[in-house]
Write a protein that holds these residues in place. Structure first.
Motif, short mmCIF file in Angstrom:
data_model
loop_
_atom_site.label_atom_id
_atom_site.label_comp_id
_atom_site.label_asym_id
_atom_site.label_seq_id
_atom_site.Cartn_x
_atom_site.Cartn_y
_atom_site.Cartn_z
N MET A 48 0.83 -1.16 0.04
CA MET A 48 -0.08 -0.12 -0.07
C MET A 48 0.81 1.33 -0.20
O MET A 48 0.71 2.12 -0.76
CB MET A 48 -0.83 -0.08 1.32
CG MET A 48 -1.81 1.25 1.36
SD MET A 48 -2.95 1.23 -0.04
CE MET A 48 -3.90 -0.25 0.62
N ILE B 190 1.44 4.13 -2.90
CA ILE B 190 1.32 5.90 -2.68
C ILE B 190 2.67 6.29 -3.37
O ILE B 190 2.76 7.22 -3.94
CB ILE B 190 0.88 6.02 -1.27
CG1 ILE B 190 -0.29 5.40 -0.99
CG2 ILE B 190 1.11 7.50 -0.90
CD1 ILE B 190 -0.73 5.53 0.57
N LEU C 42 -10.60 9.76 2.92
CA LEU C 42 -9.48 9.28 3.10
C LEU C 42 -9.64 7.75 3.59
O LEU C 42 -9.20 6.73 3.03
CB LEU C 42 -8.43 9.80 3.95
CG LEU C 42 -7.78 11.03 3.39
CD1 LEU C 42 -6.76 11.39 4.73
CD2 LEU C 42 -7.04 10.51 2.31
N SER C 43 -10.44 7.35 4.66
CA SER C 43 -10.49 6.16 5.00
C SER C 43 -11.33 5.27 4.05
O SER C 43 -11.29 3.84 3.96
CB SER C 43 -11.54 5.90 6.26
OG SER C 43 -10.90 6.80 7.23
N GLY D 290 -9.00 6.31 -0.06
CA GLY D 290 -7.50 6.49 0.07
C GLY D 290 -7.00 7.86 -0.71
O GLY D 290 -7.91 8.71 -1.17
N VAL D 291 -5.96 8.16 -0.52
CA VAL D 291 -5.19 9.35 -1.19
C VAL D 291 -5.40 9.50 -2.65
O VAL D 291 -5.87 10.51 -3.10
CB VAL D 291 -3.78 9.43 -0.72
CG1 VAL D 291 -3.11 10.93 -1.17
CG2 VAL D 291 -3.66 9.75 0.61
N GLY E 105 -9.33 9.09 9.06
CA GLY E 105 -8.20 9.12 7.94
C GLY E 105 -7.05 9.24 8.68
O GLY E 105 -6.18 9.61 7.94
N TRP F 163 -4.35 6.83 7.34
CA TRP F 163 -4.00 7.33 5.89
C TRP F 163 -3.07 8.50 5.97
O TRP F 163 -2.15 8.43 4.93
CB TRP F 163 -5.39 7.26 5.14
CG TRP F 163 -5.89 6.18 4.49
CD1 TRP F 163 -6.74 5.35 5.02
CD2 TRP F 163 -5.43 5.46 3.37
NE1 TRP F 163 -7.01 4.39 4.09
CE2 TRP F 163 -6.23 4.25 3.06
CE3 TRP F 163 -4.42 6.08 2.34
CZ2 TRP F 163 -5.98 3.66 1.87
CZ3 TRP F 163 -4.37 4.89 1.18
CH2 TRP F 163 -5.21 3.91 1.01
N ARG G 201 0.47 7.46 6.36
CA ARG G 201 1.20 6.65 5.27
C ARG G 201 1.30 7.81 4.21
O ARG G 201 2.33 7.85 3.61
CB ARG G 201 -0.04 5.82 4.69
CG ARG G 201 -0.23 4.61 5.10
CD ARG G 201 -1.00 3.37 4.54
NE ARG G 201 -1.23 2.23 4.95
CZ ARG G 201 -2.46 1.91 5.37
NH1 ARG G 201 -3.19 2.67 5.16
NH2 ARG G 201 -2.60 0.67 5.80
N ALA G 202 0.41 8.73 3.85
CA ALA G 202 0.56 9.78 3.08
C ALA G 202 2.04 10.70 3.30
O ALA G 202 2.71 11.25 2.40
CB ALA G 202 -0.61 10.72 2.99
N ASP H 228 0.48 -1.43 8.54
CA ASP H 228 0.58 -2.61 7.66
C ASP H 228 0.72 -3.89 8.09
O ASP H 228 0.30 -4.98 7.51
CB ASP H 228 1.72 -2.18 6.52
CG ASP H 228 1.48 -0.80 6.02
OD1 ASP H 228 0.31 -0.57 5.60
OD2 ASP H 228 2.76 0.01 5.94
#
Length: 231
Positions: A1, A5, A44-45, A48-49, A132, A135, A138-139, A197
């Motif tokens: 994932m 991104i 976002l949840s 996703g981005v 979010g 996420w 992660r972003a 993850d």
């Protein structure tokens, strides 16, 4: 994932505008501003981005694109504001932890490890409690345009930790201690992101990261470990 991104991050212009255009000053404006952030977190949840768009945000929030663009030039500026707030909330947990006197690395080894494991879990819960939030973590690790938000948080937390340890252990090499606090703070953030993850390894990652950090500082500060040859 996270790798997907990162691959798509290359498509984002490095000079994309990230600053909020207008800070809301009236109640109605503040409501709209907060609604945009809340809806973005929810989306976002869900999507996703990569799939997130300002049109999608406007539709969910029930506002027009001009209303959104009054405050934010693009979706990355919204993500940056959400990320900034998340980092501030996480940093506050660490600052309170330090004020409670839990940043020391001497004393019983297992107690020092336990305190650091508890801190990692408390910080992680902040992201989980916000729409979010996971996420966004992660972003911030994958998108170059958001990476500075995380970097600034690491510098702030590491600075506070450095000051406490420098006072508690005045004989320590200041330059090495400075690098150590930056490194351990960044590794702590990475460990919490890894849990996203690898959720089935959450307890193990938390415990091992806490032990790794504690032993690292005890070695740096020449603090004997229970049962070691240094005692």
């Amino acid at each position: 994932m996270a790798r997907r991104i990162a691959r798509n991050a290359a498509k984002v212009e490095p000079a994309v505008e990230l600053e909020t255009k207008l800070a809301p000053s009236q109640d109605r404006a503040r409501v709209t501003f907060e609604l945009i952030l809340e809806v973005t977190g929810e989306l976002l949840s869900e999507v996703g981005v990569e799939r997130l768009s300002t049109n999608m945000i406007c539709e969910r929030a029930g506002i027009t694109p001009p209303a959104l663009y009054r405050y934010f030039p693009n979706k990355y500026a919204i993500l940056r504001e959400i990320g900034r707030r998340l980092m501030e909330a996480e940093d506050a947990i660490v600052f309170d932890w330090l004020k409670e006197g839990k940043g020391a690395v001497d004393g019983p080894l297992e107690e020092a490890v336990r305190q650091r494991a508890e801190l990692l879990a408390r910080v992680r819960q902040v992201a989980r409690s916000q729409p979010g939030g996971l996420w966004i973590l992660r972003a911030m690790g994958a998108l170059p345009v958001l990476r500075e938000v995380r970097a600034e948080s690491v510098r702030e937390v590491a600075g506070a930790l450095f000051e406490q340890l420098r006072v508690s252990y005045p004989g320590a090499d200041a330059e090495r201690l400075h690098v150590a606090t930056l490194l351990s703070t960044a590794l702590g953030s990475a460990a919490n992101e890894m849990v996203i993850d690898e959720p089935h390894l959450e307890s193990r990652i938390t415990d091992e990261m806490a032990r790794l950090t504690t032993l690292y500082y005890r070695d740096l500060l020449s603090i004997p470990n229970e049962g070691s040859d240094k005692e």
